[in-house]
Design a protein around this motif. Structure first.
Motif, PDB file in Angstrom:
ATOM      1  N   VAL A  14      13.695 -24.175  32.063  1.00 27.65           N
ATOM      2  CA  VAL A  14      14.567 -25.299  32.400  1.00 27.65           C
ATOM      3  C   VAL A  14      14.417 -26.409  31.347  1.00 27.65           C
ATOM      4  O   VAL A  14      15.401 -27.052  30.961  1.00 27.65           O
ATOM      5  CB  VAL A  14      14.220 -25.845  33.800  1.00 27.65           C
ATOM      6  N   ASP A  43      16.354 -14.663  36.919  1.00 25.98           N
ATOM      7  CA  ASP A  43      15.681 -15.952  36.815  1.00 25.98           C
ATOM      8  C   ASP A  43      16.224 -16.925  37.861  1.00 25.98           C
ATOM      9  O   ASP A  43      17.390 -16.871  38.220  1.00 25.98           O
ATOM     10  CB  ASP A  43      15.941 -16.545  35.424  1.00 25.98           C
ATOM     11  N   CYS A  44      15.350 -17.831  38.308  1.00 22.10           N
ATOM     12  CA  CYS A  44      15.823 -18.779  39.316  1.00 22.10           C
ATOM     13  C   CYS A  44      16.243 -20.104  38.675  1.00 22.10           C
ATOM     14  O   CYS A  44      16.479 -21.084  39.354  1.00 22.10           O
ATOM     15  CB  CYS A  44      14.768 -18.999  40.391  1.00 22.10           C
TER      16      CYS A  44
ATOM     17  N   GLY B  36      14.046 -28.284  38.183  1.00 17.03           N
ATOM     18  CA  GLY B  36      14.073 -26.975  37.554  1.00 17.03           C
ATOM     19  C   GLY B  36      13.771 -25.806  38.452  1.00 17.03           C
ATOM     20  O   GLY B  36      13.488 -24.716  37.981  1.00 17.03           O
ATOM     21  N   ARG B  37      13.793 -26.022  39.759  1.00 12.67           N
ATOM     22  CA  ARG B  37      13.519 -24.881  40.635  1.00 12.67           C
ATOM     23  C   ARG B  37      14.809 -24.362  41.268  1.00 12.67           C
ATOM     24  O   ARG B  37      14.850 -23.279  41.797  1.00 12.67           O
ATOM     25  CB  ARG B  37      12.530 -25.270  41.743  1.00 12.67           C
ATOM     26  N   GLY B 232       9.368 -22.018  37.728  1.00 17.02           N
ATOM     27  CA  GLY B 232      10.824 -22.029  37.781  1.00 17.02           C
ATOM     28  C   GLY B 232      11.450 -21.181  36.690  1.00 17.02           C
ATOM     29  O   GLY B 232      12.668 -21.107  36.587  1.00 17.02           O
ATOM     30  N   SER B 233      10.610 -20.559  35.872  1.00 18.66           N
ATOM     31  CA  SER B 233      11.123 -19.713  34.787  1.00 18.66           C
ATOM     32  C   SER B 233      10.511 -18.332  34.893  1.00 18.66           C
ATOM     33  O   SER B 233       9.401 -18.177  35.416  1.00 18.66           O
ATOM     34  CB  SER B 233      10.761 -20.327  33.426  1.00 18.66           C
ATOM     35  N   ARG B 234      11.228 -17.323  34.386  1.00 19.55           N
ATOM     36  CA  ARG B 234      10.723 -15.941  34.384  1.00 19.55           C
ATOM     37  C   ARG B 234      10.160 -15.528  35.737  1.00 19.55           C
ATOM     38  O   ARG B 234       9.083 -14.913  35.821  1.00 19.55           O
ATOM     39  CB  ARG B 234       9.639 -15.780  33.306  1.00 19.55           C
ATOM     40  N   SER B 235      10.880 -15.904  36.779  1.00 19.79           N
ATOM     41  CA  SER B 235      10.333 -15.703  38.128  1.00 19.79           C
ATOM     42  C   SER B 235      10.150 -14.244  38.489  1.00 19.79           C
ATOM     43  O   SER B 235       9.424 -13.916  39.429  1.00 19.79           O
ATOM     44  CB  SER B 235      11.234 -16.376  39.156  1.00 19.79           C
TER      45      SER B 235
END
Lengths: 74, 391
Positions: A14, A43-44, B36-37, B232-235
């Motif tokens: 982000v 991705d979220c 960012g989530r 929040g990335s590459r979850s």
């Protein structure tokens, strides 16, 4: 933007996405931050949508400034 | 006595600019979401709050990559990331005798795990000769970690000189800028500082619970995070991402605090770091001058506003530092900090261990009248103590 077609540019995080947004704003390139479409990535996070005819300008604005993962045309 | 004077800015600056408080209220009132989530508008706005603050921090410290700005809850956490990260499986570090426990305790913890460290001695004024750093570097030295200015005496350390030693020897330098960030210029690019640890709640005019680490290019690859978790990335992956800032920022951050920190840094930009430093130097000069002429007062450190931050450590003959602090607080409304200031090594260096000192630390919002009131109060207490001692 042509009907039902647009590009999205994906980033690692982000933070990178919102850093890229700063560069696009500076270059006065029309764009929108949107959730990553589920069908292109699990991705979220968020990505940036723009019109396909702006693709070269977007790449130019970000090259050397923000690393991006890929640009998809949808 | 209705008047109060806050002289504990070296611990936490107070008051804050109203813009700091307003930014925090505005974040909670109008944004308030998790940065960012999620992809919704207010989550993105929360993310923008963070990236704007990263940009402000990077700009302040001359960092070319704002994604190398890692937010932590304070400078201590940032120092722990670096010290634990570099000494996790042995190795050797070099530091100075003027360090705070935020450096000494992580170093001792690393020593207990098999690493080691050496301490460069400083003078009784807290001054470091950079050659004393060079002479204790060993073949397996992985880190030089030092404060930019002592929290006990305000002594400004020769960071640029040590940085050039570090560069010559190819050893990463970590600077603890707790006492200097926002008041003394720092350029991580020009000074080649690989790790700059800072706190938000002192001279950056942010709230408590904010701080961070500015990483030089490639330095993130030398260390592992202290904490792992959601970014929040590459979850889709159950291992920590290796890119910045996510590698070192797990879990929901203190976005409301960082909103305040961003406003605090903007306040420095508007006011001018020069103007802030000049004002603090004047206050320090007056304190040194006024206190220096009081019988029984002993002042520690450089006693030169050019060579110290706005920190004046003193003792009053016949009175412990805690008695003095209590009398100033109760009788004169003056708030200052007594004791060892979490820096026993620094107090040993200046010869005030274990008794400690009284530390007066004015800030940008301290006035000349506040300083006069303080000098008069300590003069009165000195007289009171002297006459009391005779009876």
């Amino acid at each position: 933007m042509s009907a039902a077609e647009y590009c999205v540019i994906l980033f690692d995080s982000v933070s990178s996405t919102l850093l890229a947004e700063k560069f696009l704003k500076k270059a006065a390139i029309l764009h929108k931050v949107i959730p990553v479409p589920r069908h292109i990535s699990s991705d979220c996070g968020v990505c940036i949508r723009f019109s396909p005819d702006l693709r070269d300008r977007v790449e130019q604005a970000l090259t050397g400034s923000v690393e991006f993962r890929e640009i998809c045309t949808l | 006595m209705n008047r109060t004077v806050y002289l504990d800015n070296a611990a936490t600056s107070w008051p804050k600019p109203s813009s700091t408080i307003e930014a925090m209220v505005e974040f909670n009132r109008s944004i308030g979401a998790n940065p960012g989530r999620s992809g919704h508008a207010r989550s993105v706005d929360a993310g923008r709050t963070l990236i704007d603050a990263r940009e402000a921090v990077a700009g302040l410290f001359g960092a070319s990559n704002m994604l190398g700005v890692i937010f932590t809850k304070n400078v201590t956490e940032a120092l722990n990331i670096v010290i634990s990260g570099l000494l996790n499986d042995g190795g050797h570090a070099v530091t100075t005798s003027m360090e705070h426990n935020s450096v000494m305790r992580p170093l001792n913890a690393a020593r207990a795990r098999g690493a080691d460290f050496s301490v460069a001695p400083c003078s009784r004024r807290g001054e470091l000769d950079p050659r004393d750093i060079a002479s204790i570097i060993m073949p397996d030295t992985r880190l030089i970690v030092m404060t930019h200015a002592s929290n006990v005496t305000g002594t400004i350390m020769p960071v640029a000189e040590v940085a050039s030693i570090a560069r010559e020897r190819g050893i990463p330098l970590c600077v603890d800028a707790a006492q200097t960030a926002g008041v003394i210029p720092i350029d991580v690019g020009a000074m080649d500082i690989g790790f700059l640890a800072f706190t938000g709640h002192k001279s950056l005019f942010g709230p408590q619970g904010t701080g961070g680490l500015v990483l030089g290019k490639g330095y993130e690859r030398m260390i592992e995070p202290l904490m792992y978790g959601g970014t929040g990335s590459r979850s889709e992956f159950e291992v920590q991402p290796d890119f910045l800032p996510d590698k070192f920022e797990s879990g929901t951050p203190n976005t409301i605090g960082i909103a305040g920190l961003g406003a605090g840094i903007a306040f420095i930009g508007q006011t001018g770091m020069d103007a802030i430093r000049t004002h603090e130097k004047k206050l320090t000069a007056r304190l040194l001058d006024g206190l220096g002429s009081i019988e029984g007062v002993r002042i520690y450190g450089p006693c030169d506003p050019e060579r110290q931050t706005a920190v004046v450590s003193l003792t009053l003959q016949g009175m412990s530092s805690s008695e003095l602090a209590l009398a100033l607080d109760e009788d004169y409304g003056i708030m200052a900090r007594s004791g060892l200031h979490c820096a026993p090594s620094a107090h040993r260096t200046i010869g005030t261990f274990p008794e400690g000192t009284l530390r007066l630390s004015p800030g940008y919002f301290t006035t000349r009248e506040d300083i006069e009131h303080t000098v008069e109060a300590i003069a009165a207490l000195a007289v009171r103590k002297k006459s009391g001692a005779k009876t």
